[in-house]
Design an enzyme around this catalytic site. Sequence first.
Site, PDB file in Angstrom:
ATOM      1  N   ASP A  68     -31.522  21.217  20.858  1.00  0.00           N
ATOM      2  CA  ASP A  68     -32.336  20.670  21.943  1.00  0.00           C
ATOM      3  C   ASP A  68     -33.420  19.790  21.337  1.00  0.00           C
ATOM      4  OD1 ASP A  68     -33.983  22.724  20.947  1.00  0.00           O
ATOM      5  OD2 ASP A  68     -34.881  23.098  22.900  1.00  0.00           O
ATOM      6  N   TYR A  70     -36.917  18.015  20.050  1.00  0.00           N
ATOM      7  CA  TYR A  70     -38.192  18.510  19.537  1.00  0.00           C
ATOM      8  C   TYR A  70     -39.159  18.670  20.708  1.00  0.00           C
ATOM      9  CZ  TYR A  70     -36.226  16.688  15.143  1.00  0.00           C
ATOM     10  OH  TYR A  70     -35.415  16.421  14.073  1.00  0.00           O
ATOM     11  N   PHE A  81     -31.971  14.807  16.274  1.00  0.00           N
ATOM     12  CA  PHE A  81     -32.580  14.876  14.949  1.00  0.00           C
ATOM     13  C   PHE A  81     -33.584  13.763  14.669  1.00  0.00           C
ATOM     14  CE2 PHE A  81     -28.448  17.037  14.367  1.00  0.00           C
ATOM     15  CZ  PHE A  81     -28.907  18.288  13.965  1.00  0.00           C
ATOM     16  N   HIS A 190     -26.487  24.583  10.305  1.00  0.00           N
ATOM     17  CA  HIS A 190     -27.517  23.670  10.795  1.00  0.00           C
ATOM     18  C   HIS A 190     -28.443  23.277   9.632  1.00  0.00           C
ATOM     19  CE1 HIS A 190     -30.995  22.278  13.170  1.00  0.00           C
ATOM     20  NE2 HIS A 190     -30.117  22.050  14.117  1.00  0.00           N
TER      21      HIS A 190
END
Length: 233
Positions: A68, A70, A81, A190
């Site tokens: 999701d 930031y 990202f 991740h």
Amino acid sequence: MSFDFTLPDSWKAHLAPLLQEPQCQRLSQYLAQRCQQNIPMYPPREDIFRAFRLTPWDQVKVVIVGQDPYHGPGQANGLAFSVSSGVALPPSLRNIYKEIQADTGSEPPVDGDLQWWARQGVLLLNRVLTVEAGKANSHRNKGWERFSEGVLRALSTQKQGVIFVLWGQPAQQLQASIDQDRHHILTAPHPSPLSAYRGFLGCGHFSRINAILQQQGQQPIDWGGSADSAQKP
């Protein structure tokens, strides 16, 4: 009242049935209510579908799936990202850059804006596209998961040879939506500091993506660059 899914025309034609599904309709109503109540959300409303604007349907070569957005002020910019130029690099993005350098030997981007990747055909898609300010995962299970799954399913059934990059468990839950006979799937933990050392660092995905693209007669991705180089022709 409903939330306007302001997708570019190149995507609307392929996702129209998805947007009519009950889960997406409920998501639309939920987001409209939050907007009406002036509850701060990230990314800014105009950037929620930025990934689709920067990577038109017919240009998608690679899909990198995040979790999701930031949830800090000024961070999320609509690309998984990615953060806007001038914003400090989040830990996951620092690990991504570390892997680019180790894997390819090239210098990573000079800032956190990944639009240069998006303009080369890398769809940077979060599993959930919005979040409440200061509340990680606050829009989880509101309908975005069905939306992102539907995007991948549409790409899987209507395109050929796309490279799907799934980092972490939430992204890897989408693996069943992808036809592995038509496409390529790369998985790893991740890039978060909590899991990067369990196999993300050293995964070699950036060089593998480019090797696959070259095998398919496509231009490899320039993983370096920045917001400035995003304006290159």
